[in-house]
Motif scaffolding. Structure first.
Motif, mmCIF file in Angstrom:
data_model
loop_
_atom_site.group_PDB
_atom_site.id
_atom_site.type_symbol
_atom_site.label_atom_id
_atom_site.label_comp_id
_atom_site.label_asym_id
_atom_site.label_seq_id
_atom_site.Cartn_x
_atom_site.Cartn_y
_atom_site.Cartn_z
ATOM 1 N N ALA A 148 0.833 -1.213 0.000
ATOM 2 C CA ALA A 148 0.000 0.000 0.000
ATOM 3 C C ALA A 148 0.860 1.252 0.000
ATOM 4 C CB ALA A 148 -0.921 -0.017 1.218
ATOM 5 N N ALA A 149 1.942 1.228 0.774
ATOM 6 C CA ALA A 149 2.831 2.393 0.811
ATOM 7 C C ALA A 149 3.501 2.602 -0.535
ATOM 8 C CB ALA A 149 3.876 2.198 1.901
ATOM 9 N N THR A 150 3.901 1.494 -1.189
ATOM 10 C CA THR A 150 4.535 1.600 -2.499
ATOM 11 C C THR A 150 3.565 2.185 -3.524
ATOM 12 O OG1 THR A 150 5.931 -0.305 -2.006
ATOM 13 C CG2 THR A 150 5.697 0.298 -4.328
ATOM 14 N N GLN A 151 2.311 1.737 -3.462
ATOM 15 C CA GLN A 151 1.296 2.249 -4.388
ATOM 16 C C GLN A 151 1.067 3.741 -4.168
ATOM 17 O OE1 GLN A 151 -2.362 0.062 -4.339
ATOM 18 N NE2 GLN A 151 -3.371 1.409 -5.842
ATOM 19 N N ALA A 152 1.033 4.171 -2.896
ATOM 20 C CA ALA A 152 0.836 5.590 -2.594
ATOM 21 C C ALA A 152 1.982 6.427 -3.139
ATOM 22 C CB ALA A 152 0.694 5.780 -1.090
ATOM 23 N N ILE A 153 3.213 5.896 -3.009
ATOM 24 C CA ILE A 153 4.361 6.626 -3.548
ATOM 25 C C ILE A 153 4.254 6.758 -5.059
ATOM 26 C CG2 ILE A 153 6.867 6.525 -3.859
ATOM 27 C CD1 ILE A 153 6.981 5.123 -1.104
ATOM 28 N N GLU A 154 3.839 5.676 -5.745
ATOM 29 C CA GLU A 154 3.690 5.725 -7.194
ATOM 30 C C GLU A 154 2.616 6.721 -7.609
ATOM 31 O OE1 GLU A 154 2.954 1.727 -8.324
ATOM 32 O OE2 GLU A 154 5.083 1.116 -8.224
ATOM 33 N N ASP A 208 1.708 9.428 -5.920
ATOM 34 C CA ASP A 208 2.274 10.768 -5.730
ATOM 35 C C ASP A 208 3.208 11.119 -6.874
ATOM 36 O OD1 ASP A 208 0.893 11.081 -3.402
ATOM 37 O OD2 ASP A 208 2.579 10.651 -2.057
ATOM 38 N N ALA A 209 3.980 10.161 -7.326
ATOM 39 C CA ALA A 209 4.900 10.420 -8.437
ATOM 40 C C ALA A 209 4.144 10.759 -9.712
ATOM 41 C CB ALA A 209 5.796 9.197 -8.656
ATOM 42 N N GLU A 210 3.004 10.088 -9.939
ATOM 43 C CA GLU A 210 2.195 10.382 -11.125
ATOM 44 C C GLU A 210 1.631 11.800 -11.071
ATOM 45 O OE1 GLU A 210 -0.726 7.359 -11.415
ATOM 46 O OE2 GLU A 210 0.698 5.762 -11.943
ATOM 47 N N VAL A 211 1.184 12.242 -9.884
ATOM 48 C CA VAL A 211 0.659 13.595 -9.731
ATOM 49 C C VAL A 211 1.749 14.618 -10.024
ATOM 50 C CG1 VAL A 211 -0.235 15.271 -8.059
ATOM 51 C CG2 VAL A 211 -1.139 12.933 -8.100
ATOM 52 N N VAL A 212 2.963 14.378 -9.471
ATOM 53 C CA VAL A 212 4.064 15.313 -9.712
ATOM 54 C C VAL A 212 4.408 15.364 -11.192
ATOM 55 C CG1 VAL A 212 6.504 15.758 -9.262
ATOM 56 C CG2 VAL A 212 5.008 15.065 -7.387
ATOM 57 N N ARG A 213 4.445 14.197 -11.857
ATOM 58 C CA ARG A 213 4.747 14.188 -13.283
ATOM 59 C C ARG A 213 3.689 14.932 -14.080
ATOM 60 N NH1 ARG A 213 6.883 8.939 -12.218
ATOM 61 N NH2 ARG A 213 4.831 7.990 -12.588
ATOM 62 N N ALA A 214 2.398 14.847 -13.676
ATOM 63 C CA ALA A 214 1.315 15.571 -14.371
ATOM 64 C C ALA A 214 1.492 17.075 -14.233
ATOM 65 C CB ALA A 214 -0.043 15.138 -13.814
ATOM 66 N N VAL A 215 1.874 17.531 -13.032
ATOM 67 C CA VAL A 215 2.104 18.965 -12.831
ATOM 68 C C VAL A 215 3.270 19.447 -13.682
ATOM 69 C CG1 VAL A 215 2.770 20.709 -11.147
ATOM 70 C CG2 VAL A 215 1.104 18.954 -10.522
ATOM 71 N N VAL A 216 4.348 18.629 -13.741
ATOM 72 C CA VAL A 216 5.496 18.986 -14.569
ATOM 73 C C VAL A 216 5.075 19.132 -16.023
ATOM 74 C CG1 VAL A 216 7.702 18.163 -15.469
ATOM 75 C CG2 VAL A 216 7.191 17.962 -13.038
ATOM 76 N N ASP A 217 4.238 18.224 -16.496
ATOM 77 C CA ASP A 217 3.777 18.294 -17.886
ATOM 78 C C ASP A 217 2.964 19.558 -18.132
ATOM 79 O OD1 ASP A 217 5.036 15.917 -18.374
ATOM 80 O OD2 ASP A 217 3.219 14.692 -18.169
ATOM 81 N N GLU A 218 2.070 19.940 -17.190
ATOM 82 C CA GLU A 218 1.258 21.142 -17.352
ATOM 83 C C GLU A 218 2.130 22.386 -17.399
ATOM 84 O OE1 GLU A 218 -1.533 21.163 -14.175
ATOM 85 O OE2 GLU A 218 -2.700 19.446 -14.926
ATOM 86 N N GLN A 219 3.113 22.439 -16.477
ATOM 87 C CA GLN A 219 3.992 23.595 -16.435
ATOM 88 C C GLN A 219 4.842 23.709 -17.701
ATOM 89 O OE1 GLN A 219 4.128 26.082 -14.132
ATOM 90 N NE2 GLN A 219 2.355 25.078 -13.175
#
Length: 268
Positions: free
Chosen positions: A241-247, A249-260
């Motif tokens: 579950a912790a590994t999935q949560a980290i993944e 969070d990483a997807e959200v950060v990558r989406a923000v990077v793409d928008e910026q």
């Protein structure tokens, strides 16, 4: 029992002292040639050294202490008491020489010595290098004038059973070793007794081997069962579950990077 001392043999020798006695080795080949055993370990060690010393006299440091120390002590006592030094010195010399020459036969009376000839049980016993076994069996084995039939083989089988027991995973290992020690201490003295003990030792070694084989099979079966029907380790669900949560969070950060990156004006 023949308690005679092994006569000195040609060549140069060194002695090795053990808790159970002293072994004499040839210095040119390193081969053990004699064993000396006594209730008094120092007596056996002393006799082994003087029997194989290349010197005429003194043949050991003990004899040197007797021969030189006694006159010095006697003279010192005489001078300190006011007596002339000659008579105490003469008395000391006589006492030293007498002590040096009496020590050897007294040690011989208390010591049993044997040549380590091939085909003798005592030679096979010393050759095992198993100090615990030797200490247990040396008294009866060194006393044999003629070995019972099979005694050499019995020594080897006792040593093999002892080592197998030490290496085994048997639960009552201490009890097995104690039984072997007791057998060695009461080494059989007749052909029939030797045959009986050898038969029992073969049964013991088969049992030890069977136990070790069964435990190896159990380990293998347990390992195979784990592979066929794995049981997840405790805490694996929380870790996943912790590994999935980290993944996530990483997807959200990558989406923000793409928008910026998309919103940034192009470089002129």
């Amino acid at each position: 029992m023949d308690n005679s001392v092994v006569p000195a043999q040609g060549g140069a020798f060194r002695t090795v002292r053990h808790p159970w006695g002293t072994v004499v080795h040839r210095t040119d080949t390193g081969r053990p040639v004699s064993v000396y055993h006594s209730k008094s370990t120092p007596a056996a060690d002393y006799l082994a050294r003087v029997e194989h010393s290349p010197l005429t006299w003194p043949r050991s440091w003990e004899e040197a202490v007797f021969g030189v120390g006694a006159p010095i002590i006697a003279t010192a006592i005489g001078v300190s008491s006011g007596a002339p030094a000659f008579w105490p010195l003469l008395l000391g010399v006589g006492a030293g020489v007498a002590g040096a020459f009496l020590a050897r036969p007294l040690a011989a009376r208390a010591t049993t010595a044997r040549r380590l000839d091939a085909g003798r049980a005592v030679g096979a016993l010393v050759a095992t290098g198993n100090d615990e076994l030797i200490a247990a069996a040396i008294d009866p084995v060194i006393s044999f004038d003629v070995d019972p039939a099979g005694a050499v083989d019995l020594v080897a089988e006792l040593d093999a059973a002892w080592r197998a027991a030490e290496a085994s995973s048997v639960h009552e290992k201490a009890g097995v070793i104690a039984a072997l020690r007791d057998t060695a201490a009461h080494f059989p003295t007749t052909d029939g007794q030797v045959a009986t003990i050898r038969s029992e030792l073969r049964s013991m070694r088969r049992s030890l081997a069977s136990l070790d084989t069964a435990k190896r099979e159990l380990d293998a079966a347990t390992s195979t069962a784990d592979l066929l029907d794995p049981v997840p380790p405790r805490g694996i669900d929380a870790l996943r579950a912790a590994t999935q949560a980290i993944e996530e969070d990483a997807e959200v950060v990558r989406a923000v990077v793409d928008e910026q990156t998309a919103a940034r004006p192009p470089l002129s």
